[in-house]
Design a protein around this motif. Structure first.
Motif, PDB file in Angstrom:
ATOM      1  N   HIS A 426       0.885  -1.010   0.092  1.00 53.59           N
ATOM      2  CA  HIS A 426       0.159   0.038   0.084  1.00 53.59           C
ATOM      3  C   HIS A 426       0.920   1.178  -0.076  1.00 53.59           C
ATOM      4  CE1 HIS A 426      -1.876   3.407   2.373  1.00 53.59           C
ATOM      5  NE2 HIS A 426      -2.987   3.075   1.523  1.00 53.59           N
ATOM      6  N   ASP A 427       1.735   1.171   0.868  1.00 50.83           N
ATOM      7  CA  ASP A 427       2.624   2.366   0.853  1.00 50.83           C
ATOM      8  C   ASP A 427       3.436   2.787  -0.256  1.00 50.83           C
ATOM      9  OD1 ASP A 427       1.642   2.894   3.500  1.00 50.83           O
ATOM     10  OD2 ASP A 427       3.425   1.698   4.447  1.00 50.83           O
ATOM     11  N   GLU A 428       3.966   1.655  -0.706  1.00 48.76           N
ATOM     12  CA  GLU A 428       4.740   1.802  -2.191  1.00 48.76           C
ATOM     13  C   GLU A 428       3.970   2.223  -3.444  1.00 48.76           C
ATOM     14  OE1 GLU A 428       6.422  -2.252  -2.765  1.00 48.76           O
ATOM     15  OE2 GLU A 428       7.967  -1.922  -1.364  1.00 48.76           O
ATOM     16  N   LEU A 448      -4.954   7.119 -14.258  1.00 40.63           N
ATOM     17  CA  LEU A 448      -6.301   6.935 -14.138  1.00 40.63           C
ATOM     18  C   LEU A 448      -6.785   5.365 -13.673  1.00 40.63           C
ATOM     19  CD1 LEU A 448      -9.224   8.244 -13.482  1.00 40.63           C
ATOM     20  CD2 LEU A 448      -9.604   7.856 -16.127  1.00 40.63           C
ATOM     21  N   ALA A 449      -6.229   4.537 -14.667  1.00 42.93           N
ATOM     22  CA  ALA A 449      -6.400   3.313 -14.151  1.00 42.93           C
ATOM     23  C   ALA A 449      -5.772   2.603 -13.087  1.00 42.93           C
ATOM     24  CB  ALA A 449      -6.034   2.458 -15.322  1.00 42.93           C
ATOM     25  N   ASP A 450      -4.538   3.125 -12.704  1.00 37.35           N
ATOM     26  CA  ASP A 450      -3.536   2.889 -11.726  1.00 37.35           C
ATOM     27  C   ASP A 450      -4.473   3.286 -10.551  1.00 37.35           C
ATOM     28  OD1 ASP A 450      -1.993   1.466 -13.062  1.00 37.35           O
ATOM     29  OD2 ASP A 450      -0.527   2.861 -13.129  1.00 37.35           O
ATOM     30  N   ALA A 451      -4.841   4.652 -10.329  1.00 34.64           N
ATOM     31  CA  ALA A 451      -5.462   5.228  -9.361  1.00 34.64           C
ATOM     32  C   ALA A 451      -6.926   4.281  -8.909  1.00 34.64           C
ATOM     33  CB  ALA A 451      -5.980   6.513  -9.475  1.00 34.64           C
ATOM     34  N   ARG A 452      -7.560   3.983  -9.858  1.00 33.57           N
ATOM     35  CA  ARG A 452      -8.798   3.145  -9.570  1.00 33.57           C
ATOM     36  C   ARG A 452      -8.461   1.621  -9.028  1.00 33.57           C
ATOM     37  NH1 ARG A 452     -11.850   4.825 -14.992  1.00 33.57           N
ATOM     38  NH2 ARG A 452     -12.808   6.852 -14.370  1.00 33.57           N
ATOM     39  N   ALA A 453      -7.307   1.172  -9.619  1.00 32.94           N
ATOM     40  CA  ALA A 453      -6.973   0.039  -8.979  1.00 32.94           C
ATOM     41  C   ALA A 453      -6.453  -0.188  -7.564  1.00 32.94           C
ATOM     42  CB  ALA A 453      -5.863  -0.603 -10.058  1.00 32.94           C
ATOM     43  N   PHE A 454      -5.736   1.053  -7.218  1.00 31.32           N
ATOM     44  CA  PHE A 454      -5.343   1.328  -5.980  1.00 31.32           C
ATOM     45  C   PHE A 454      -6.398   1.292  -4.866  1.00 31.32           C
ATOM     46  CE2 PHE A 454      -4.709   4.272  -2.257  1.00 31.32           C
ATOM     47  CZ  PHE A 454      -3.419   3.623  -1.935  1.00 31.32           C
ATOM     48  N   LEU A 455      -7.658   1.982  -5.245  1.00 31.14           N
ATOM     49  CA  LEU A 455      -8.714   1.910  -4.345  1.00 31.14           C
ATOM     50  C   LEU A 455      -9.538   0.589  -4.301  1.00 31.14           C
ATOM     51  CD1 LEU A 455     -10.441   5.521  -5.293  1.00 31.14           C
ATOM     52  CD2 LEU A 455      -9.128   4.968  -3.095  1.00 31.14           C
ATOM     53  N   ARG A 456      -9.233  -0.122  -5.362  1.00 32.87           N
ATOM     54  CA  ARG A 456      -9.893  -1.393  -5.558  1.00 32.87           C
ATOM     55  C   ARG A 456      -9.171  -2.255  -4.593  1.00 32.87           C
ATOM     56  NH1 ARG A 456     -10.520  -1.744 -10.376  1.00 32.87           N
ATOM     57  NH2 ARG A 456      -8.294  -2.742 -10.853  1.00 32.87           N
ATOM     58  N   ASP A 457      -7.869  -2.292  -4.786  1.00 34.53           N
ATOM     59  CA  ASP A 457      -7.046  -3.273  -3.957  1.00 34.53           C
ATOM     60  C   ASP A 457      -6.869  -2.718  -2.512  1.00 34.53           C
ATOM     61  OD1 ASP A 457      -6.916  -4.540  -6.336  1.00 34.53           O
ATOM     62  OD2 ASP A 457      -4.700  -3.650  -6.790  1.00 34.53           O
ATOM     63  N   PHE A 458      -7.080  -1.584  -2.170  1.00 34.02           N
ATOM     64  CA  PHE A 458      -6.861  -1.206  -0.793  1.00 34.02           C
ATOM     65  C   PHE A 458      -7.991  -0.282  -0.356  1.00 34.02           C
ATOM     66  CE2 PHE A 458      -2.715  -1.555  -2.723  1.00 34.02           C
ATOM     67  CZ  PHE A 458      -1.928  -2.277  -2.049  1.00 34.02           C
ATOM     68  N   TRP A 460      -9.382  -0.074   2.420  1.00 31.17           N
ATOM     69  CA  TRP A 460      -9.219   0.267   3.820  1.00 31.17           C
ATOM     70  C   TRP A 460      -8.134   1.619   3.776  1.00 31.17           C
ATOM     71  CZ3 TRP A 460      -4.191  -0.161   4.819  1.00 31.17           C
ATOM     72  CH2 TRP A 460      -3.292  -1.404   3.870  1.00 31.17           C
ATOM     73  N   THR A 461      -7.616   2.053   2.711  1.00 35.09           N
ATOM     74  CA  THR A 461      -6.625   3.269   2.792  1.00 35.09           C
ATOM     75  C   THR A 461      -7.057   4.197   3.239  1.00 35.09           C
ATOM     76  OG1 THR A 461      -5.294   4.518   1.374  1.00 35.09           O
ATOM     77  CG2 THR A 461      -7.349   3.988   0.377  1.00 35.09           C
ATOM     78  N   PRO A 462      -6.001   5.049   4.108  1.00 41.26           N
ATOM     79  CA  PRO A 462      -6.458   6.287   5.088  1.00 41.26           C
ATOM     80  C   PRO A 462      -6.209   7.445   3.739  1.00 41.26           C
ATOM     81  CG  PRO A 462      -4.234   5.462   5.531  1.00 41.26           C
ATOM     82  CD  PRO A 462      -4.837   4.623   4.763  1.00 41.26           C
ATOM     83  N   HIS A 463      -5.991   7.198   2.722  1.00 36.45           N
ATOM     84  CA  HIS A 463      -5.650   8.433   1.494  1.00 36.45           C
ATOM     85  C   HIS A 463      -6.830   8.304   0.535  1.00 36.45           C
ATOM     86  CE1 HIS A 463      -1.747   8.646   3.156  1.00 36.45           C
ATOM     87  NE2 HIS A 463      -1.600   7.437   2.752  1.00 36.45           N
ATOM     88  N   ARG A 464      -8.045   7.866   0.995  1.00 38.54           N
ATOM     89  CA  ARG A 464      -9.098   7.768  -0.232  1.00 38.54           C
ATOM     90  C   ARG A 464      -9.494   9.107  -0.704  1.00 38.54           C
ATOM     91  NH1 ARG A 464     -13.248   4.140  -1.726  1.00 38.54           N
ATOM     92  NH2 ARG A 464     -12.319   2.660  -0.600  1.00 38.54           N
TER      93      ARG A 464
END
Length: 774
Positions: A426-428, A448-458, A460-464
């Motif tokens: 998550h941090d990386e 855009l694709a990587d940002a959406r994948a980040f929210l999908r994979d994490f 619980w992220t505090p950076h939503r």
């Protein structure tokens, strides 16, 4: 020593398994060849009870057949000059014995001779048949010499034996016994009296040194044989069944002794004994010894199996003990290794223990469970150490699954390691997204694709919130870039279509590809309009090409049709000129139809006699125009052509005629008496009735026999004056190359030189008419 023993055993096995070698011993003219031939003749045709003799190979069969044929023809076999090996098979019941017998020149066994091949054969034989001829050795000196020859053979056998015996069955055959009976000698059953009297030396030697001996009286020809040595007309051999039955019995007894001897020599050689027992069973299937030998062979096999099982059990016990000790030592060394080594090395050591000691769970199940737990635990410890240093563990999922399988009690530790890995990833990825968002000119689509994948994979992220804002900004940038790119693509297609030689089909394909890839574009309507304009231009261009070709090449009918068809195929979904193209095709077909038919019509008009060429052109017309406007005329003409190409019958009527004023004979009554004769293809029709005293006769006469004519047959017409005597007034021949000479009999004919001479005919022959083309 071992090689000598093996050679001895191999020789003994060969005796038991190979063909039996039978020595037929006798001096010249004793009757060996005749006896062999009669043995074969009688035993092969069922005249010897209980046995059958057969030739195994073609050379043996041919040799014996030749000798038998000579004997049956009344000719005694000539003296043997060459050594011949015969391969025979003796059947007695279900058993069979393969025999090898040699026929040879009698001088080879005489005293003082030493023929190596026959001597070697005698030395290696399995049984001996000694042939003595009482009639051929009448003097005591000759009989003694014959016995000394036998004695010489027996001494060779005795020298090779250990017990002063010949160690093989020997039978004495007194041949030509029919002559003994003819001179009042003892009957066959008392042949031993004759042997004692004439061959005492041989009889005594056999009694002392040949335990297996016998004496037989035999005659190849029978009692009816004459003194001249020639075979009688009817052969009745004497005593042949005795030697064959004795030979079969003695060979079986010798094989029993040899097999018992082999069993004593090598009681444990199972393969060799099995081969010899199989051979014995094949030769003597009804022998009472077969079951005994089988039982001994089965007992030997069971004994060897039991011994093998015991040895295998001992070896297995030792191996099991060694394997258990090996597993225990490996486990103790792994325990010692984990005290002073890093987690990675310890984990690998426990993994190696499980791989190298697969039998550990069998002998030490508790230690095997400990080893699996330690392997999984040290794997997780290594992963913790790597994650603590900020390094990812690519195979962490596999390690966790392995830990869950090998040690379920490590599930909590495995989840902690997994959570640590997720936080590291998550941090990386968040740091990478932040870095890319701040780069000017970055392509917004991958971001855009990587940002959406980040929210999908994490999730619980505090950076939503920050990620959502980054997605909105990237989406806006992507829309603006996409709009600019689409507008540039539309404009590029428009400019390409304005070029003089624009590839409209390729442009239409490109525009369709653009529409497929941009279904929601705001420029979709503009692209559709541009595509329609390209299609309209392509439609007009394709039709104009077909129309221009049709106007320029009016005589290329099929090409004109094909050009219009190319337009129809390319615009089948809705071209604007479909109706015009179909009309153009129909126009080309009509033009072609008229042109093809006119070729035949014009040729027939210019050359009325060339009906063959007209028929060929009409066939070409029908081949290309099956539905043409002149099909009826063409088919009718070709039907007529086929009819006149073969011989047909036509009815001809002679109507009237006229001859020159000067035609007539002296004192003819004022005018000639005229008749007409017609000759077609060599057949004469007529003459017609005679019209007397007229130069303008009217006949109206139909020839009773139909005229047979086919295309090309010549026609000859003769006008005959019958006053006083028949004489030709005028003869008219059809032209030499006229294929339609029958036309002379279907109208008025006149000489080519002119004059008043003429004849008028009518017939049912008709020429077809072709309709004049437009």
């Amino acid at each position: 020593m071992a090689d000598r023993r093996k050679a001895h055993l191999d020789a003994l096995e060969s005796r038991l398994t190979c063909a039996k070698r039978i020595a037929l011993f006798g001096h010249r003219a004793v009757g060996k060849t005749t006896l062999l031939a009669m043995f074969y003749r009688e035993a092969s045709t069922g005249r010897v009870p209980g046995v059958r003799l057969a030739a195994v190979d073609p050379p043996s069969a041919e040799y014996l057949a030749e000798k038998v044929a000579q004997i049956e023809a009344g000719e005694p076999p000539a003296g043997t000059l060459a050594e011949t090996e015969l391969r025979l098979r003796l059947y007695r019941g279900p058993g069979r014995l393969d025999l090898v017998v040699k026929d040879y020149q009698g001088e080879h066994v005489a005293l003082g001779t030493d023929e190596p091949s026959i001597r070697e054969f005698f030395a290696d034989c399995d049984a001996v048949l000694l042939c003595l001829d009482p009639d051929g050795s009448a003097s005591p000196a000759d009989r003694r010499r014959r016995q000394q020859e036998v004695e010489n053979l027996l001494e060779r056998y005795i020298e090779r034996s250990d017990d002063a015996t010949t160690d093989r069955p020997i039978a004495l055959l007194v041949t030509k016994y029919d002559r003994v009976l003819a001179h009042g000698g003892p009957p066959p059953e008392e042949v031993e009296r004759l042997v004692e009297a004439r061959y005492g030396m041989t009889r005594h030697a056999l009694a002392c040194h040949a335990p297996r001996n016998a004496v037989f009286a035999v005659s190849s020809y029978g009692r009816e044989a004459g003194d001249d040595g020639r075979p009688p007309s009817e052969l009745h051999p004497l005593g042949l069944e005795g030697p064959l039955g004795w030979l079969a019995d003695q060979l079986e007894a010798v094989d029993v002794e040899r097999l018992e001897w082999l069993w004593d020599l090598v009681p444990g050689d199972l393969p060799r004994l099995a081969r010899c027992v199989r051979a014995f069973e094949r030769r003597y299937p009804t022998s009472d010894r077969v079951d005994r030998f089988r039982d001994r062979l089965k007992a030997l096999r069971r004994k060897r199996l039991r011994a093998g099982a015991v040895r295998l059990a001992l070896v297995a016990t030792v191996l099991v003990a060694a394997l258990a000790g090996y597993d225990l030592v490996g486990y103790q060394r792994a325990v010692s290794f984990e005290r002073d080594n890093p987690p990675k090395a310890v984990a690998q050591r426990w993994a190696d223990l499980l791989a190298w000691h697969p039998s550990l769970p069998w002998f030490w199940p508790e230690r095997a469970r400990q080893a699996r737990w330690k392997s999984a635990n040290w794997d997780l410890e290594e992963a913790k150490a790597l994650l603590a240093r900020g390094k990812d563990v690519p195979d962490l999922s596999a390690r966790i699954d392995r830990a869950a399988d090998q040690a379920p009690q490590l599930a909590i530790a495995a989840r902690e390691v997994e959570h640590a890995r997720d936080r590291l990833r998550h941090d990386e990825r968040w740091r990478a997204l932040e870095a890319r968002a701040g780069v000017p000119g970055e392509d917004p689509d991958p971001l855009l694709a990587d940002a959406r994948a980040f929210l999908r994979d994490f999730s619980w992220t505090p950076h939503r919130a920050e990620a959502t804002a980054l997605i909105a900004t990237a989406q806006k940038q992507a829309d603006e870039r996409r709009s600019r790119a689409e507008g540039q693509e539309v404009e590029a297609l428009r400019r390409a279509g304005e070029l003089p030689n624009a590839e409209l089909a390729a442009l239409i394909e490109q525009s369709q590809g653009w529409l497929d890839h941009h279904p929601d574009s705001r420029l979709r309507g503009e692209m559709l309009a541009l595509q329609g304009a390209f299609a309209d231009r392509l439609d007009r261009n394709d039709f104009d090409k077909a129309l221009a070709y049709s106007r320029l090449h009016t005589d290329r009918y099929q090409n004109r049709i094909d050009r219009y068809q190319d337009y129809l195929d390319a615009h089948k979904s809705g071209g604007r000129f479909v109706r015009e193209a179909m009309a153009g095709q129909e126009r080309a077909r009509r033009d072609w139809d008229s042109y093809s038919y006119r070729q035949a019509y014009d040729h027939l008009a210019a050359h009325p006699d060339d009906v063959a060429e007209a028929a060929r052109r009409l066939r070409d017309y029908l081949r290309h125009h099956k539905d043409g406007r002149h099909v009826g005329d063409a088919e009718a003409y070709l039907k007529w052509w086929e009819k006149v190409s073969t011989t047909g019958e036509y009815h001809v009527t002679l109507r009237r005629g006229e001859v020159e004023p000067g035609v007539g004979k002296y004192l003819s009554g004022g005018a000639p008496d005229l008749s007409v004769v017609v000759e077609v293809a060599g057949q004469v029709h007529g003459p017609s009735p005679v019209i007397k005293n007229s130069r303008r006769p009217i006949w109206d006469y139909t020839f009773p026999r139909p005229i047979r004519w086919k295309l090309g047959d010549p026609v000859t017409i003769r006008i005959v004056d019958n006053d006083w005597s028949a004489s030709d007034v005028f003869t008219l021949h059809s032209a030499k190359d006229d294929p339609l000479s029958i036309r002379l009999l279907s109208g008025t004919i006149q000489p080519s030189k002119g004059g008043k001479t003429s004849l008028v005919f009518s017939s049912d022959f008709q020429m077809p008419n072709l309709t004049k083309p437009d």
